[in-house]
Design a protein around this motif. Structure first.
Motif, mmCIF file in Angstrom:
data_model
loop_
_atom_site.group_PDB
_atom_site.id
_atom_site.type_symbol
_atom_site.label_atom_id
_atom_site.label_comp_id
_atom_site.label_asym_id
_atom_site.label_seq_id
_atom_site.Cartn_x
_atom_site.Cartn_y
_atom_site.Cartn_z
ATOM 1 N N ALA A 1 -18.236 31.362 -47.214
ATOM 2 C CA ALA A 1 -16.791 31.246 -47.016
ATOM 3 C C ALA A 1 -16.199 32.602 -46.779
ATOM 4 O O ALA A 1 -16.479 33.541 -47.515
ATOM 5 C CB ALA A 1 -16.138 30.626 -48.250
ATOM 6 N N PRO A 2 -15.396 32.770 -45.730
ATOM 7 C CA PRO A 2 -14.807 34.068 -45.453
ATOM 8 C C PRO A 2 -13.940 34.572 -46.578
ATOM 9 O O PRO A 2 -13.747 35.754 -46.732
ATOM 10 C CB PRO A 2 -13.975 33.819 -44.188
ATOM 11 N N GLY A 3 -13.389 33.683 -47.417
ATOM 12 C CA GLY A 3 -12.523 34.140 -48.498
ATOM 13 C C GLY A 3 -13.201 34.114 -49.842
ATOM 14 O O GLY A 3 -12.550 34.055 -50.863
ATOM 15 N N SER A 4 -14.575 34.141 -49.920
ATOM 16 C CA SER A 4 -15.236 33.955 -51.187
ATOM 17 C C SER A 4 -15.315 35.223 -52.021
ATOM 18 O O SER A 4 -15.820 35.205 -53.127
ATOM 19 C CB SER A 4 -16.648 33.414 -50.948
ATOM 20 N N ASN B 1 -10.256 27.644 -47.313
ATOM 21 C CA ASN B 1 -10.967 28.832 -47.777
ATOM 22 C C ASN B 1 -10.980 28.879 -49.297
ATOM 23 O O ASN B 1 -9.988 28.553 -49.950
ATOM 24 C CB ASN B 1 -10.307 30.104 -47.233
ATOM 25 N N PHE C 1 -5.012 33.033 -46.942
ATOM 26 C CA PHE C 1 -5.770 31.857 -47.042
ATOM 27 C C PHE C 1 -5.048 30.543 -47.075
ATOM 28 O O PHE C 1 -4.312 30.223 -46.474
ATOM 29 C CB PHE C 1 -6.665 31.736 -48.194
ATOM 30 N N ILE D 1 -11.116 31.064 -52.619
ATOM 31 C CA ILE D 1 -10.757 32.414 -53.038
ATOM 32 C C ILE D 1 -11.138 32.606 -54.498
ATOM 33 O O ILE D 1 -10.747 31.823 -55.362
ATOM 34 C CB ILE D 1 -9.232 32.649 -52.912
ATOM 35 N N TRP E 1 -18.453 25.880 -42.607
ATOM 36 C CA TRP E 1 -18.112 25.847 -44.031
ATOM 37 C C TRP E 1 -16.723 25.245 -44.252
ATOM 38 O O TRP E 1 -16.525 24.424 -45.141
ATOM 39 C CB TRP E 1 -18.172 27.256 -44.602
ATOM 40 N N ASN E 2 -15.736 25.656 -43.441
ATOM 41 C CA ASN E 2 -14.378 25.143 -43.618
ATOM 42 C C ASN E 2 -14.328 23.632 -43.433
ATOM 43 O O ASN E 2 -13.617 22.926 -44.151
ATOM 44 C CB ASN E 2 -13.414 25.816 -42.637
ATOM 45 N N GLY F 1 -19.701 29.563 -51.829
ATOM 46 C CA GLY F 1 -19.716 29.727 -50.382
ATOM 47 C C GLY F 1 -21.078 29.488 -49.759
ATOM 48 O O GLY F 1 -21.325 29.880 -48.623
ATOM 49 N N VAL G 1 -8.360 27.199 -53.747
ATOM 50 C CA VAL G 1 -8.669 26.768 -52.372
ATOM 51 C C VAL G 1 -7.371 26.769 -51.584
ATOM 52 O O VAL G 1 -6.371 26.183 -52.003
ATOM 53 C CB VAL G 1 -9.310 25.373 -52.348
#
Length: 356
Positions: A10-13, A207, A23, A209, A330-331, A293, A203
């Motif tokens: 996940a890009p925001g993990s 994403n 996000f 976070i 993933w999204n 992620g 979430v």
């Protein structure tokens, strides 16, 4: 996407920076199956808190949320205000004081008014709504004069969801400046002793976070207390991840008790098995929960044909998701998993509350 062991990240993990992370949303996440049990509370209410929540409250005066640019409560003349769900408008008709009403903009974006019935309001200016109401009344009143005034600008306030190991899970409306992650925890009555604080997450728009409440609680880390946005979903997992969540196209989506690793086939069987609509070539396993992620896929067709190598071990905290169609990002996976996961988590909480 590879059909065997494919990892998503996940890009925001990673932990949020000292600005507002970029996000979640779709109120959608409709969010959530939480809507059926939705209870709105003001964050100023006094609520029972866990010991961790009480200590966090003591820190609150010293911890300032990282602020997002604040939306003015009233629009500038250059940009007329557009109504949104939960706003409250006052509608009045000249010479008919008995018709004066204060009505909310409903979640479906409409308002209901006397003889006119339901009228779309979300996304429209008060002047545009006034015109629609006036035209609707022309069949009953000669040259009606209607006025529309916004009494509460509530659509500008974030509506967030808190679930997992908190005292009172549910949906909450947060009013600036009380709209931070910490405020949401307080609104939910604080965390329980079983909450895994370092593994908490938010979430936002698909994403995930990292939202390490432990850092905020014990270190007073200001960067861990960020401003929430409308539709955010905050989750506090249980310590030691004692469950495997089996979701999607299974007959009985649920949290399967897993104090130890269990096999995939056992977890699916305990959830009633797959439905005929399952896309069996790509059964997803999210390792370690949404915050990690990471996920991989299993070809369930191979398993059904006797290939026991596909009968992988699941670890406590894993999520098994049986999709209806291929999921390639993933999204996309998170957006499919989250509504069902939220409903299962809340369902467990409600069952525990009804059977103390």
């Amino acid at each position: 996407m590879s059909r065997n062991k494919t990892a998503f990240r996940a890009p925001g993990s990673t932990r949020p920076r000292r600005g507002v992370p970029a996000f979640l949303r779709s109120a959608g996440l409709a969010l959530l199956a939480l809507a059926s049990c939705r209870t709105e509370r003001e964050t100023a209410d006094v609520r029972p808190r866990s010991p961790e929540g009480e200590r966090a409250a003591a820190l609150a005066a010293a911890v300032e949320p990282v602020r997002a640019p604040q939306v003015a409560s009233r629009p500038s003349p250059a940009e007329p205000y557009r109504l949104g769900p939960r706003d409250v408008v006052e509608i009045a008709v000249l010479d008919h004081p008995e018709w004066r009403q204060e009505v909310p903009v409903r979640p479906d974006g409409k308002v209901a008014f006397l003889l006119v019935g339901e009228v779309p309001a979300a996304g429209r200016t008060p002047e545009e709504l006034r015109g629609d109401l006036q035209r609707g009344l022309e069949a009953y009143v000669k040259r009606p004069q209607v006025s529309v005034a916004v009494r509460e600008f509530r659509s500008r306030f974030p509506h967030v969801y808190v679930a997992g190991e908190v005292r009172q899970p549910g949906a909450f409306e947060l009013t600036p400046p009380h709209d931070s992650f910490l405020d949401a925890v307080f609104a939910a009555g604080g965390v329980t002793p079983d909450a895994d604080l370092p593994q908490s997450y938010v979430v936002r728009r698909g994403n995930v976070i990292a939202a390490d409440f432990d850092r905020l609680l014990h270190e007073g880390d200001r960067g861990a207390n960020f401003v929430l946005e409308d539709g955010d979903f905050a989750y506090f997992p249980q310590k030691d991840f004692r469950f495997v969540y089996v979701l999607g196209q299974v007959r009985n989506p649920q949290a399967v008790s897993a104090p130890r690793p269990i096999k995939l086939l056992e977890a699916v069987a305990r959830a009633g098995g797959l439905t005929p609509t399952t896309f069996k070539l790509d059964l997803h396993v999210v390792r370690g929960g949404l915050r990690s992620g990471k996920s991989f896929t299993v070809d369930f067709e191979r398993l059904a044909q006797g290939d026991l190598e596909a009968n992988v071990w699941l670890e406590p905290g894993d999520i098994v998701f049986a999709p209806r169609h291929p999921l390639t990002t993933w999204n996309a996976l998170v957006n499919e998993v989250l509504p069902t996961l939220s409903g299962v988590v809340l369902g467990n909480v409600l069952r525990e509350q009804s059977n103390p």
